[in-house]
Write a protein that holds these residues in place. Structure first.
Motif, PDB file in Angstrom:
ATOM      1  N   VAL A 180       0.866  -1.179   0.000  1.00  0.00           N
ATOM      2  CA  VAL A 180       0.000   0.000   0.000  1.00  0.00           C
ATOM      3  C   VAL A 180       0.900   1.226   0.000  1.00  0.00           C
ATOM      4  O   VAL A 180       1.629   1.480   0.967  1.00  0.00           O
ATOM      5  CB  VAL A 180      -0.938   0.005   1.223  1.00  0.00           C
ATOM      6  CG1 VAL A 180      -1.689   1.319   1.307  1.00  0.00           C
ATOM      7  CG2 VAL A 180      -1.913  -1.158   1.143  1.00  0.00           C
ATOM      8  N   ALA A 181       0.855   1.979  -1.087  1.00  0.00           N
ATOM      9  CA  ALA A 181       1.730   3.136  -1.230  1.00  0.00           C
ATOM     10  C   ALA A 181       1.105   4.400  -0.671  1.00  0.00           C
ATOM     11  O   ALA A 181       1.814   5.315  -0.243  1.00  0.00           O
ATOM     12  CB  ALA A 181       2.084   3.350  -2.706  1.00  0.00           C
ATOM     13  N   GLU A 182      -0.230   4.456  -0.668  1.00  0.00           N
ATOM     14  CA  GLU A 182      -0.897   5.683  -0.236  1.00  0.00           C
ATOM     15  C   GLU A 182      -2.331   5.365   0.152  1.00  0.00           C
ATOM     16  O   GLU A 182      -2.973   4.500  -0.451  1.00  0.00           O
ATOM     17  CB  GLU A 182      -0.878   6.705  -1.382  1.00  0.00           C
ATOM     18  CG  GLU A 182      -1.385   8.083  -1.018  1.00  0.00           C
ATOM     19  CD  GLU A 182      -1.275   9.045  -2.203  1.00  0.00           C
ATOM     20  OE1 GLU A 182      -2.155   9.922  -2.309  1.00  0.00           O
ATOM     21  OE2 GLU A 182      -0.330   8.891  -3.010  1.00  0.00           O
ATOM     22  N   VAL A 183      -2.823   6.049   1.168  1.00  0.00           N
ATOM     23  CA  VAL A 183      -4.222   5.934   1.570  1.00  0.00           C
ATOM     24  C   VAL A 183      -4.804   7.331   1.689  1.00  0.00           C
ATOM     25  O   VAL A 183      -4.277   8.170   2.426  1.00  0.00           O
ATOM     26  CB  VAL A 183      -4.377   5.193   2.915  1.00  0.00           C
ATOM     27  CG1 VAL A 183      -5.851   5.122   3.318  1.00  0.00           C
ATOM     28  CG2 VAL A 183      -3.786   3.791   2.831  1.00  0.00           C
ATOM     29  N   ALA A 184      -5.870   7.600   0.927  1.00  0.00           N
ATOM     30  CA  ALA A 184      -6.558   8.890   0.976  1.00  0.00           C
ATOM     31  C   ALA A 184      -7.955   8.679   1.556  1.00  0.00           C
ATOM     32  O   ALA A 184      -8.366   7.564   1.859  1.00  0.00           O
ATOM     33  CB  ALA A 184      -6.624   9.504  -0.425  1.00  0.00           C
ATOM     34  N   GLU A 185      -8.688   9.764   1.710  1.00  0.00           N
ATOM     35  CA  GLU A 185     -10.049   9.687   2.246  1.00  0.00           C
ATOM     36  C   GLU A 185     -10.890   8.738   1.419  1.00  0.00           C
ATOM     37  O   GLU A 185     -10.739   8.649   0.205  1.00  0.00           O
ATOM     38  CB  GLU A 185     -10.687  11.075   2.255  1.00  0.00           C
ATOM     39  CG  GLU A 185     -10.112  12.018   3.309  1.00  0.00           C
ATOM     40  CD  GLU A 185     -10.445  11.589   4.715  1.00  0.00           C
ATOM     41  OE1 GLU A 185     -11.528  11.004   4.906  1.00  0.00           O
ATOM     42  OE2 GLU A 185      -9.616  11.811   5.614  1.00  0.00           O
ATOM     43  N   GLY A 186     -11.758   8.038   2.093  1.00  0.00           N
ATOM     44  CA  GLY A 186     -12.682   7.152   1.388  1.00  0.00           C
ATOM     45  C   GLY A 186     -12.904   5.808   2.050  1.00  0.00           C
ATOM     46  O   GLY A 186     -14.037   5.485   2.365  1.00  0.00           O
ATOM     47  N   PRO A 187     -11.930   4.968   2.234  1.00  0.00           N
ATOM     48  CA  PRO A 187     -10.522   5.179   1.867  1.00  0.00           C
ATOM     49  C   PRO A 187     -10.255   4.868   0.386  1.00  0.00           C
ATOM     50  O   PRO A 187     -10.853   3.964  -0.186  1.00  0.00           O
ATOM     51  CB  PRO A 187      -9.780   4.188   2.758  1.00  0.00           C
ATOM     52  CG  PRO A 187     -10.762   3.080   2.964  1.00  0.00           C
ATOM     53  CD  PRO A 187     -12.116   3.700   2.973  1.00  0.00           C
ATOM     54  N   ARG A 188      -9.397   5.656  -0.218  1.00  0.00           N
ATOM     55  CA  ARG A 188      -8.879   5.388  -1.567  1.00  0.00           C
ATOM     56  C   ARG A 188      -7.466   4.854  -1.387  1.00  0.00           C
ATOM     57  O   ARG A 188      -6.582   5.552  -0.883  1.00  0.00           O
ATOM     58  CB  ARG A 188      -8.899   6.648  -2.420  1.00  0.00           C
ATOM     59  CG  ARG A 188      -8.195   6.495  -3.756  1.00  0.00           C
ATOM     60  CD  ARG A 188      -8.484   7.651  -4.682  1.00  0.00           C
ATOM     61  NE  ARG A 188      -9.845   7.551  -5.205  1.00  0.00           N
ATOM     62  CZ  ARG A 188     -10.337   8.373  -6.137  1.00  0.00           C
ATOM     63  NH1 ARG A 188      -9.586   9.356  -6.631  1.00  0.00           N
ATOM     64  NH2 ARG A 188     -11.570   8.223  -6.572  1.00  0.00           N
ATOM     65  N   VAL A 189      -7.278   3.599  -1.781  1.00  0.00           N
ATOM     66  CA  VAL A 189      -6.030   2.891  -1.521  1.00  0.00           C
ATOM     67  C   VAL A 189      -5.234   2.751  -2.817  1.00  0.00           C
ATOM     68  O   VAL A 189      -5.736   2.205  -3.807  1.00  0.00           O
ATOM     69  CB  VAL A 189      -6.306   1.489  -0.936  1.00  0.00           C
ATOM     70  CG1 VAL A 189      -5.005   0.798  -0.569  1.00  0.00           C
ATOM     71  CG2 VAL A 189      -7.229   1.580   0.281  1.00  0.00           C
TER      72      VAL A 189
END
Length: 424
Positions: A308-317
């Motif tokens: 997992v390189a990045e996790v944004a709101e949502g979550p957007r993985v």
């Protein structure tokens, strides 16, 4: 209250999971002492969030709370089966590995007779040395009770046994939230998840595989994405010779071995416990994955050799395929990190008492063979540790395999020290 008038316990146990429950049984059977245990949970519980239907123990029922120490104990798993009128049924089942649900029921059954010695909803926050004529004769155990931050009580004791259990581990920077969980929370929080379209599970060990299996079965319309850095799940090595690393004698060998040998043994036998999965579950997940490919509808997606390189709101993985750097963005309804546990650090509780504890060159506590923390001569109290001793006692430290034997050694040590103090 003057020291002569204040009640002094022989032993205070910090935490009341399987380790200190096993200790309470050993004390009752062999060395009745004035002991009290403090547990921050509201009732006895052992990884309740992972008691999924169909999951089984990875250790034989003979390695219960007592049998390796006292096969005739009334607190054995077989005694539990007899009392529950399931002994014959279990024998007919022809398994050495009960379900996790059943073993948890056994633990609750064993804990019930100790209700008068355990104070639940009680969190130990500090240990304070009590000095008499320049010697630390007692420890005052400061307890926050009932979950109230300003309600503190103090108990005085001659010995403490710290068995604070394991702490869930999340990757650096990751914070648990409404849709980002550690696997330990799974069953507690799952009812809040309604009709998910996609869930992502991170991890390559037994818990990760079990969570993937459970979510795939529970939500038949959801896509389940398993993300791990390996090319595939690694089978657990539970072969007969490898299992000797869990023998009581192996603790003696490990304890006296040079540090380089200790590290080598832990590396050699990591596949018995860490980031490994039962082969039967691996085969089942692969079977499903393959059959979905045959049908042309892939709900179980395996992102191997990935992170997992990045996790944004949502979550957007954002998942990165390690060999090429290619990235895939997954909009998920849930992200579960099955990224394991670490033992609680006894030093966080020791406070001023920690100044009397001897440390190894690496900074960790020096633990004697009987699980007593090495201390200065001024410390006459016994501080014992269950769990956070892998660096000195080997891989069984956080496992059930050697618990019954370990608590027997602790009881013998406390009894021996008490007899010596009495003679003095």
């Amino acid at each position: 209250m003057p020291p002569s008038e204040q009640r002094v316990h022989d032993l205070v146990g910090i935490g009341f999971g399987p380790s200190n429950l096993s200790l309470a049984i050993a004390l009752r059977e062999h060395a009745p002492v004035d002991a009290v245990f403090f547990e921050k949970q509201p009732a006895f519980g052992w990884h309740r969030g992972m008691l999924m239907e169909g999951t089984t123990m990875q250790v034989s029922f003979l390695k219960d709370l007592v049998t390796m120490r006292n096969p005739a104990s009334e607190f054995s798993f077989l005694s539990y089966l007899r009392e529950k009128d399931r002994l014959v049924d279990f024998i007919n089942h022809k398994t050495m590995f009960p379900s996790r649900l059943e073993f948890h029921d056994y633990l609750e059954w064993a804990a019930a007779p100790f209700a008068d010695q355990v104070e639940y909803r009680s969190e130990v926050v500090a240990l304070t040395p009590v000095t008499v004529d320049g010697m630390v004769e007692y420890l005052d155990v400061v307890v926050r009770q009932g979950g109230c931050s300003d309600e503190l009580t103090t108990r005085r004791t001659r010995n403490v046994v710290i068995a604070a259990g394991l702490e869930p581990v999340l990757p650096p920077g990751v914070v648990s939230g409404e849709r980002v969980w550690h696997s330990e929370e799974l069953l507690d929080r799952l009812p809040s998840l309604r009709d998910p379209r996609r869930v992502v599970v991170v991890g390559a060990g037994q818990s990760a595989a079990e969570v993937t299996d459970h979510l795939h079965s529970t939500f038949p319309d959801a896509e389940v994405c398993a993300v791990f850095a390996k090319y595939g799940y690694t089978p657990a090595d539970d072969s007969s010779f490898a299992n000797r690393i869990f023998d009581p004698a192996a603790v003696d060998h490990f304890y006296t071995a040079p540090d380089a040998v200790k590290r080598r043994l832990l590396d050699y036998h990591a596949s018995t416990n860490y980031s490994v999965v039962d082969l039967e579950l691996i085969d089942e997940l692969y079977r499903r994955h393959y059959q979905e490919k045959v049908r042309g509808v892939e709900r179980l997606r395996i992102f191997n050799a990935s992170r997992v390189a990045e996790v944004a709101e949502g979550p957007r993985v954002t998942v990165e395929f390690l060999p090429t750097g290619e990235r895939t963005v997954l909009d998920a309804d849930l992200l579960v990190y099955a990224t394991g546990y670490r033992p609680g650090d006894p030093l966080t509780l020791l406070g001023e008492a920690g100044e009397h504890c001897v440390r190894l060159p690496g900074g960790g506590l020096r633990i004697e063979r009987d699980y007593r923390v090495a201390t200065t001569e001024a410390m006459r109290c016994g501080i014992y540790v269950q769990g956070a001793t892998e660096h000195t006692h080997g891989i069984t430290s956080t496992l059930l395999s050697n618990t019954a034997v370990r608590v027997g050694e602790i009881v013998s040590s406390i009894t021996r020290e008490r007899s010596y103090a009495g003679r003095s």
